[in-house]
Design a protein around this motif. Structure first.
Motif, PDB file in Angstrom:
ATOM      1  N   UNK A   1       0.759  -0.836  -0.276  1.00 40.04           N
ATOM      2  CA  UNK A   1       0.246  -0.080   0.243  1.00 40.04           C
ATOM      3  C   UNK A   1       0.925   1.417   0.174  1.00 40.04           C
ATOM      4  N   UNK A   2       2.014   1.665   0.835  1.00 44.14           N
ATOM      5  CA  UNK A   2       2.374   2.875   0.827  1.00 44.14           C
ATOM      6  C   UNK A   2       3.510   3.339  -0.671  1.00 44.14           C
ATOM      7  N   UNK A   3       4.142   1.111  -1.119  1.00 45.10           N
ATOM      8  CA  UNK A   3       4.706   1.694  -2.534  1.00 45.10           C
ATOM      9  C   UNK A   3       3.718   1.874  -3.609  1.00 45.10           C
ATOM     10  N   UNK A   4       1.843   1.857  -3.160  1.00 45.59           N
ATOM     11  CA  UNK A   4       1.457   2.130  -4.184  1.00 45.59           C
ATOM     12  C   UNK A   4       1.531   3.764  -3.920  1.00 45.59           C
ATOM     13  N   UNK A   5       1.268   4.639  -3.581  1.00 39.47           N
ATOM     14  CA  UNK A   5       1.220   5.823  -2.890  1.00 39.47           C
ATOM     15  C   UNK A   5       1.810   6.463  -3.398  1.00 39.47           C
ATOM     16  N   UNK A   6       3.269   5.864  -3.344  1.00 42.45           N
ATOM     17  CA  UNK A   6       4.062   6.915  -3.210  1.00 42.45           C
ATOM     18  C   UNK A   6       4.748   6.747  -5.029  1.00 42.45           C
ATOM     19  N   UNK A   7       4.081   5.209  -5.700  1.00 39.84           N
ATOM     20  CA  UNK A   7       4.849   5.227  -6.832  1.00 39.84           C
ATOM     21  C   UNK A   7       2.703   5.942  -7.938  1.00 39.84           C
ATOM     22  N   UNK A   8       2.152   5.857  -7.563  1.00 36.67           N
ATOM     23  CA  UNK A   8       1.208   6.809  -7.461  1.00 36.67           C
ATOM     24  C   UNK A   8       0.663   7.853  -7.731  1.00 36.67           C
ATOM     25  N   UNK A   9       1.146   8.658  -6.364  1.00 35.17           N
ATOM     26  CA  UNK A   9       0.953   9.311  -5.603  1.00 35.17           C
ATOM     27  C   UNK A   9      -0.437   9.763  -5.504  1.00 35.17           C
TER      28      UNK A   9
END
Length: 315
Positions: free
Chosen positions: A19-27
């Motif tokens: 979830x953290x990676x998704x939030x960071x990657x997709x802003x």
């Protein structure tokens, strides 16, 4: 390394990272969902580790990442100097010891040491000391007594080495002599089970004025597996054996076999070595402060009385 009972937590932590990676990657702003999942993980951790079975605590005490004696010694002391050899046979790598400084005070540390990888485990004999290891420990205790230095032992062993050569060199005599001599030591002695505390192998360096156990450790005359193999002729009943042996820190404290339990970070000592070492150091300093107020003869008398009272039953 993830233990069986830790898998639900590990699965949620993996989802959290995704979830953290998704939030960071997709802003994308997922802060509310992330916070909710973090709270859920924290709650699950508390529920899991507050309700561990005895066998699960045994598993945790053997965790591959768990800190060993030298890890703690180097964390809580300054200028540690390791001392080697029993001046008779050889230097037993399964038993370590030496002088370290705590708040300006020199302390003799002695402990059993396991290895991190196959080579180290072979070198340390899996934390199972030979007679020369117990004789080295006694030599260091006598040295500490001679110079008026307190002794701290860190216990973590699946047992004394049971090999034929160990018996030929007097394994039983070496442990028995340690028991006898530790009762008479004139300096303060603090013993702490930091992992496994099995049988005479542990007891050989565990006669002290204060005996503590870390929260997720065990202390017993026999391991659950060995108990199972004797009673059921199989290791398959190790969980039942662990329950019957009542070997956890809470069990030992309720039976008045130890003086206190040292809390571990949530998830075990391996989750935060520095926090665990700080707690361990504070316990040692507090115990030494208490023991310093007693005369040597009084300490010896109380030490003997404490152990003689164990196992006494009145009908």
């Amino acid at each position: 390394m993830v233990l069986e009972f830790e898998k639900p937590i590990a699965d949620l932590e993996q989802k959290l990272q995704e979830m953290k990676d998704l939030a960071k990657g997709k802003n994308i702003d997922l802060s509310a969902d992330i916070q909710s999942l973090e709270d859920k993980i924290q709650t699950l951790k508390k529920e899991t580790f507050e309700n561990l079975t005895r066998w699960q605590r045994v598993q945790l005490s053997r965790h591959a990442d768990r800190p060993y004696a030298l890890d703690y010694i180097h964390e809580i002391t300054n200028d540690f100097i390791e001392i080697h050899g029993d001046r008779n046979v050889k230097d037993d790598k399964a038993m370590v010891g030496g002088l370290g400084d705590i708040h300006g005070r020199t302390v003799m540390f002695i402990g059993q040491q396991k290895g991190r990888n196959t080579k180290q485990r072979q070198e340390r004999n899996f934390g199972m000391a030979n007679p020369e290891g117990y004789r080295k420990a006694l030599r260091l205790m006598k040295m500490a007594e001679k110079f008026g230095k307190p002794i701290v032992t860190l216990i973590d062993t699946p047992g004394a080495f049971p090999g034929l050569e160990a018996e030929e060199r007097g394994q039983g005599e070496a442990i028995a002599r340690n028991l006898k001599e530790m009762f008479k030591l004139k300096v303060p002695v603090i013993c702490i089970i930091i992992g496994e505390g099995a049988s005479g192998g542990a007891l050989g360096i565990a006669i002290g004025d204060k005996v503590f156990m870390l929260e997720n450790t065990w202390y017993s005359v026999i391991s659950p597996e060995s108990c199972s193999s004797i009673l059921w002729r199989s290791w398959d009943y190790k969980e039942q054996a662990a329950e019957a042996l009542k070997l956890t820190a809470k069990d030992m404290l309720s039976n008045k076999l130890i003086d206190g339990i040292i809390s571990e970070p949530l998830g075990g000592a391996h989750k935060n070595l520095k926090m665990m070492a700080t707690t361990l150091k504070a316990t040692i300093v507090e115990a030494l402060s208490e023991l310093d107020k007693l005369e040597a003869d009084k300490r010896i008398e109380m030490r003997i009385d404490k152990f003689c009272a164990m196992g006494v039953v009145k009908e």
